[in-house]
Structure formats: C-alpha cells, structure tokens
Design a protein around this motif. Structure first.
Motif, short mmCIF file in Angstrom:
data_model
loop_
_atom_site.label_atom_id
_atom_site.label_comp_id
_atom_site.label_asym_id
_atom_site.label_seq_id
_atom_site.Cartn_x
_atom_site.Cartn_y
_atom_site.Cartn_z
N ASP A 14 3.40 16.97 -6.84
CA ASP A 14 3.46 15.96 -5.78
C ASP A 14 4.89 15.49 -5.54
N ARG A 179 2.52 8.07 -12.53
CA ARG A 179 1.45 8.11 -11.53
C ARG A 179 0.44 6.99 -11.80
N ASN A 182 -2.09 6.42 -9.10
CA ASN A 182 -3.19 7.39 -9.11
C ASN A 182 -4.27 6.94 -10.08
N LYS A 207 6.58 10.76 -6.10
CA LYS A 207 5.48 11.70 -6.31
C LYS A 207 4.42 11.44 -5.23
N GLY A 208 3.23 11.01 -5.62
CA GLY A 208 2.17 10.85 -4.63
C GLY A 208 2.47 9.82 -3.55
N THR A 288 -7.77 12.89 -11.34
CA THR A 288 -6.86 12.39 -10.31
C THR A 288 -6.45 13.53 -9.38
N HIS A 326 -1.51 16.54 -2.92
CA HIS A 326 -0.59 15.48 -2.52
C HIS A 326 -0.56 15.33 -1.01
#
Length: 352
Positions: A14, A179, A182, A207-208, A288, A326
């Motif tokens: 991601d 994360r 998440n 990241k995400g 996740t 992602h």
C-alpha cells in the motif's frame, strides 16, 4: 513486459498509492512556516489531529515509519540498553538495524504467536535482571497491524497481555502502528482504543492513507519533546514541511473510513486464491488488507516473476508471496489478478 492484463496491477504494497486530486490540492494550498521553529501551521495541525485521533497528548511529524520507530526507540533507550521485540517484527527484520546502528541499542527477539504478537511469557523471560553483567532492558515493542502476521489486527485486550508484563517491570511500550487505522477499521473501534495500552506509537500516512510521504509519532508531551530532539539528531527537521503535512491532515479527515474497501477487496482476493489449485496455504482469515500465500509448485520468487510477466506485481521471499490491496485497486482489478494467478498456478501444476 508481456502482460496478461490491460494495465499493471500493483499489489506489492500500500506504499505505492497515489494521492487523490483533492489531497494534491490541499498540498498546493497549504499554509506554511518553519517547522524547526515550530511555526508551520500545517504540521502543527497534523500533529495535533494525530494526537487526538490516537488518544495521546502530542504528535511529531517524521518522514517515514522507519524514522518514527527510530526516534521513538532513541527517546526510550540509552546506548548499550536492550529493546524486546517479537521475532517477526518489522523493526527487527525490515528496518536495517537502524536502532542498533544509530543508537547502540540491542534488539532481543522473543517468540511470537502465529499472528505476530510476542508471547507474554517470552517477554517476561526476556526482561534482564537489574544486577549482574547484563544490558538494561529499556523498552518493549509491539506491532499492530502485524505485517508478517498476515495483516493481523490486535484488539486492546490482546496487546495488554504483553503490555501488562512490561508495566510490571516499569518498562515503556512502543507500538509500531504503521497500519493502526486498518486495525481500527477492521475491529470497529477508535484507533485511540488500540493505542491506549502503548506509551508511544508510530503510524504511517504513506500506506493505506495514500499520502506521498510521512508518518507521525504520538505519545506524552514529555516523550514527544525527547523524540523531537532525536528527530533533529537524525536530520529530520523539515522546515516548510507543511506542503507534505497538509496531505496527512486531508487523509486523516477523508481516507480512514475508506480503508474498509481495501479490506473487502483483500477478502475477495483471499477467497479467490483459496479455490485455486497450486497456490498453497492462503491467509485465513484475511483480517485487513494483506493476503499471503505459499506456492506449492515453484518458489515464491519464481511465482512473483511469473506474475510480473503477466502484469500483476506482488512481493515474495522466504517461501511466501504477499499481496496488498489499497487505494487505486478495485474489485475488478482483484478479479483480473485472480485470473492471472490461476493461469500461472494451473500452468505450473500442468508442467509438474
């Protein structure tokens, strides 16, 4: 590249996310100042918002998750001390021994469960005696979500099984919460609830949450003051960094809830993989946005190379292949990737 898809589908991580147009606009319009003087309003806003959302007193903007874990470790641990980490921790395996190299802090790996949480009894056994010729145990580190644990999301009661051991010895706990949002979305609780057992945490914006750069370290005001000094030592002052921090503010306000889409796509991916002969063991359950598989008909590296030739990018090594959903990957991409994976797996089975 001889792809079997209309466009490359990038499931490596991601971290490959691209900022949405609205995020780019927020960056362009960011109010700026000099952060080393504490005068960048966009960075100040990001740090305050991050602290509020994680239930901590203060925040510190840093360039990466690795820098976040590093400055946190430097703030908690003096040279010649030791930090306890799980044997599959990102800090131990994927951060180039930065805490040892920069801070002279030894990492002591302890046994973890299948999802990556250090076993409380292993942490208890690893705490050094205060007398004798031993390094001083200075910190315990945990990870949530856990990368090598298949993206496992740990509840607060789960992590407290470890942090209670640390508390009984007067040790601070740092959470690598790269994360953490998440985990919060997956468990249906505020991120602050998951961060509560830890004294400090780092989470990633890049990241995400889809920011181009950055992470935030959160903790008490006293701890953040120390971490800020450590950030300066490693060259982390960013002057008019608000042009980047504005992306983080926008992400925390707009990108957290949509992480549920990534989780749904990962479950779709995991369910599809489970029905394909030759892909081996698949993460179950998918918690996740990560799915791991263990190819039975070829090495992980060969499997990754075969997929790359057909336009599906993923990561592999140590016998496993990792696929991460992602922002920028939708359900149609997942289905297309599954078709390619099935083709590669079927060909390998036939050849075998």
């Amino acid at each position: 590249m001889n792809t079997g898809t209309t466009k490359p589908i990038d499931l490596r991580s991601d971290t490959v996310t691209q900022p949405p147009p609205e995020m780019r606009r927020a960056m362009a319009e960011a109010e700026l100042g000099d952060d080393v003087y504490g005068e960048d309003p966009s960075i100040n806003r990001l740090e305050a918002l991050a602290a509020e959302m994680t239930g901590k007193e203060a925040g510190l903007y840093v360039s990466s998750g690795t820098m976040g874990n590093l400055v946190a470790g430097l703030a908690w641990c003096e040279r010649g001390s030791e930090a306890i980490v799980g044997d599959s921790a990102h800090l131990l395996i994927n951060e180039v021994a930065s805490l040892a190299f920069v801070g002279g802090v030894q990492l002591r790996a302890v046994a973890s469960d299948a999802r990556g949480l250090p076993r409380p009894e292993a942490v208890e056994a690893a705490v050094r005696p205060t007398a004798g010729m031993f390094p001083r145990t200075a910190m315990v580190e945990i990870e949530n979500t856990h990368n090598r644990g298949g993206g496992a999301a740990f509840s607060a009661p789960e992590t407290r099984s470890v942090t209670d051991v640390a508390r009984s010895h007067g040790l601070p706990v740092h959470m690598d919460g790269a994360r953490i949002f998440n985990a919060a979305i997956a468990l249906g609780v505020p991120a602050a609830d998951l961060a509560a057992p830890a004294d400090s945490l780092t989470f990633c914006l890049s990241k995400g949450l889809s920011c181009p750069v950055g992470s935030v370290v959160c903790g008490s005001a006293e701890f953040i003051a120390k971490a800020r000094r450590m950030r300066k030592i490693v060259g982390g002052g960013m002057r008019q960094g608000g042009v980047l921090a504005a992306a983080g503010v926008w992400a925390l306000e707009h990108m957290v809830e949509r992480l549920a889409e990534d989780h749904a796509n990962a479950r779709r991916l995991g369910e599809g993989l489970a029905s394909i002969q030759g892909v081996g063991d698949v993460t179950d359950p998918v918690e996740t946005n990560m799915v791991y598989l263990s190819p039975r008909t070829m090495s992980a590296e060969e499997f990754v190379a075969a997929l790359r030739e057909r336009g599906v990018l993923c990561g592999g090594g140590y016998g496993r292949v990792r696929l991460v959903t992602h922002y920028g990957v939708n359900a149609e991409d997942v289905d297309e990737a599954l078709d390619v994976i099935e083709s590669v797996a079927r060909g390998a089975v036939s050849a075998g």
